[in-house]
Design an enzyme around this catalytic site. Structure first.
Site, mmCIF file in Angstrom:
data_model
loop_
_atom_site.group_PDB
_atom_site.id
_atom_site.type_symbol
_atom_site.label_atom_id
_atom_site.label_comp_id
_atom_site.label_asym_id
_atom_site.label_seq_id
_atom_site.Cartn_x
_atom_site.Cartn_y
_atom_site.Cartn_z
ATOM 1 N N GLY A 168 75.024 -16.028 83.887
ATOM 2 C CA GLY A 168 76.088 -16.809 83.177
ATOM 3 C C GLY A 168 75.666 -17.987 82.178
ATOM 4 O O GLY A 168 76.339 -18.567 81.525
ATOM 5 N N LEU A 169 74.613 -18.588 82.353
ATOM 6 C CA LEU A 169 73.970 -19.495 82.147
ATOM 7 C C LEU A 169 73.139 -19.142 79.957
ATOM 8 O O LEU A 169 73.117 -19.784 79.357
ATOM 9 C CB LEU A 169 72.569 -19.693 82.903
ATOM 10 C CG LEU A 169 72.774 -20.821 83.531
ATOM 11 C CD1 LEU A 169 71.353 -20.714 84.580
ATOM 12 C CD2 LEU A 169 73.032 -21.919 82.840
ATOM 13 N N LEU A 170 73.128 -17.384 80.299
ATOM 14 C CA LEU A 170 72.745 -17.552 79.274
ATOM 15 C C LEU A 170 73.354 -16.563 78.448
ATOM 16 O O LEU A 170 73.885 -15.336 77.050
ATOM 17 C CB LEU A 170 71.502 -16.055 79.163
ATOM 18 C CG LEU A 170 70.616 -16.160 79.822
ATOM 19 C CD1 LEU A 170 69.198 -14.923 80.049
ATOM 20 C CD2 LEU A 170 69.346 -17.371 79.153
ATOM 21 N N GLY A 171 74.702 -17.187 78.884
ATOM 22 C CA GLY A 171 75.807 -16.505 77.702
ATOM 23 C C GLY A 171 76.740 -17.349 77.393
ATOM 24 O O GLY A 171 78.551 -17.072 76.426
ATOM 25 N N PRO A 212 72.116 -9.956 83.611
ATOM 26 C CA PRO A 212 71.019 -9.799 82.528
ATOM 27 C C PRO A 212 71.486 -11.016 81.604
ATOM 28 O O PRO A 212 70.665 -11.752 80.558
ATOM 29 C CB PRO A 212 71.663 -8.598 81.567
ATOM 30 C CG PRO A 212 73.038 -8.700 82.088
ATOM 31 C CD PRO A 212 72.930 -8.545 83.328
ATOM 32 N N TYR A 239 80.540 -3.725 98.195
ATOM 33 C CA TYR A 239 80.940 -3.955 96.741
ATOM 34 C C TYR A 239 82.578 -3.947 97.444
ATOM 35 O O TYR A 239 82.907 -3.222 97.729
ATOM 36 C CB TYR A 239 80.572 -3.816 95.513
ATOM 37 C CG TYR A 239 79.459 -3.632 95.203
ATOM 38 C CD1 TYR A 239 78.320 -4.944 95.265
ATOM 39 C CD2 TYR A 239 79.277 -2.804 93.913
ATOM 40 C CE1 TYR A 239 77.019 -4.962 94.778
ATOM 41 C CE2 TYR A 239 77.464 -3.757 93.130
ATOM 42 C CZ TYR A 239 76.925 -3.952 93.922
ATOM 43 O OH TYR A 239 75.787 -4.221 93.361
#
Length: 331
Positions: free
Chosen positions: A222-225, A218, A53
């Site tokens: 970002g699609l579920l945000g 999760p 990272y």
């Protein structure tokens, strides 16, 4: 904050895992330290990182940021369950990789642990995770290297990431034949409402062998945000894979149905997506990767959400899971 044990171990960890991948590339050191302090104050004791990272020329930078935070004292290290990963090549980008500077050979594992400990400014790693499957290194060699590191006190537990079910089984069956080898205690996998393939074999294997499941992404990039709601109100627009997905009419309609359902129940999409994962069998806690303190606060609210049976049923209708194997692909 709520806590659970990590898989079959006695180690107690928070139901949310603080992901640090944004620390360095998107969030500077000062703001990263503010987020970590806020997480610890809220009871989040499980922090996840990886040696790569920081990415590119800055590989290792995220571990350095965490190490500098630990160096501030205040029992920060003592209160944190620290997880990092090994696999990726730590050589300089653009150069021919030097042999044995990546993957899971005993040589690289030993060198990578020492390098991570130096960057993290600590004497041990609580959970050392294999970031990917190494098809060229036998588990006999991997476990031999891990046994030495545990005996030296440099690592305490070992987990996997992105392993298929059969590799989880193979790893732990071989560990069981070695006296004193605990084997894998966790699996970090891609798992969310829109991506449920892990339910077929990965999660059942993890449950069978006593591994805690730690979902990454999760919010599915970002699609579920609440991406459509943000788009409609002039907020941050979808980019990358999320934008590609929304370009597909069927995917866009699915996300719209999801946001409409949660609006009906008066819930924020991102918080509900995290809360859904916390209802799933075998899940220890999802990894949240906040770029800001406000994003962390939103994630923390998810731990307290209670999703009704009606809502859970509606989510299953919009995002049906594959079901467990072999029924998912046979009879």
């Amino acid at each position: 904050m709520k806590y659970t044990q990590l898989g079959r171990t006695g180690l107690k960890v928070s139901r949310l895992v603080l992901g640090t991948m944004n620390f360095g590339p998107q969030t500077d050191e000062a703001d990263s330290h503010t987020i970590m302090d806020a997480a610890l104050d809220a009871g989040v004791n499980f922090f996840d990182t990886a040696n790569v990272y920081g990415w590119g020329a800055n590989k290792g930078r995220t571990e350095e940021i965490i190490g500098n935070w630990f160096a501030k004292g205040g029992d920060r290290r003592e209160r944190t369950v620290l997880a990092t990963k090994v696999y990726g090549n730590m050589g300089a980008d653009g150069e021919t990789p030097w042999p044995n500077s990546d993957k899971l050979s005993a040589v690289n594992i030993r060198r990578a642990v020492d390098a991570s400990l130096k960057r993290l400014r600590t004497d041990h790693i609580d959970l050392y995770q294999f970031h990917h499957v190494d098809r060229n290194t036998p588990f006999e060699e991997i476990w031999q290297a891990i046994d030495v590191l545990i005996q030296q006190g440099k690592i305490l537990y070992v987990g996997s990431s992105n392993f298929p079910g059969y590799k989880i089984a193979q790893a732990n069956e071989l560990a069981a034949r070695r006296a004193g080898t605990i084997g894998l205690v966790s699996e970090q996998c891609l798992y969310n409402l829109a991506e449920r393939r892990a339910e077929m074999e990965v999660i059942p294997a993890a449950q069978e062998y006593g591994l805690g499941v730690i979902p990454w992404s999760p919010l599915n990039g970002g699609l579920l945000g609440g991406v459509l709601k943000k788009e409609a109100t002039g907020g941050r627009r979808a980019s990358g894979r999320a934008a590609d997905a929304l370009a597909d009419p069927a995917s866009r309609a699915q996300i719209q149905a999801y946001e409409d359902l949660l609006d009906k129940h008066g819930l924020e999409p991102g918080e509900a997506a995290l809360a859904w994962l916390l209802t799933r069998p075998g899940v220890t806690g999802p990894i949240v990767g906040p770029r800001t303190a406000d994003q962390l606060a939103s994630a923390l609210r998810a731990v307290e959400l209670e999703l009704s049976a009606e809502l859970l049923s509606g989510l299953d209708e919009i995002f049906p899971g594959p079901g467990p194997a072999p029924e998912a692909f046979a009879w």
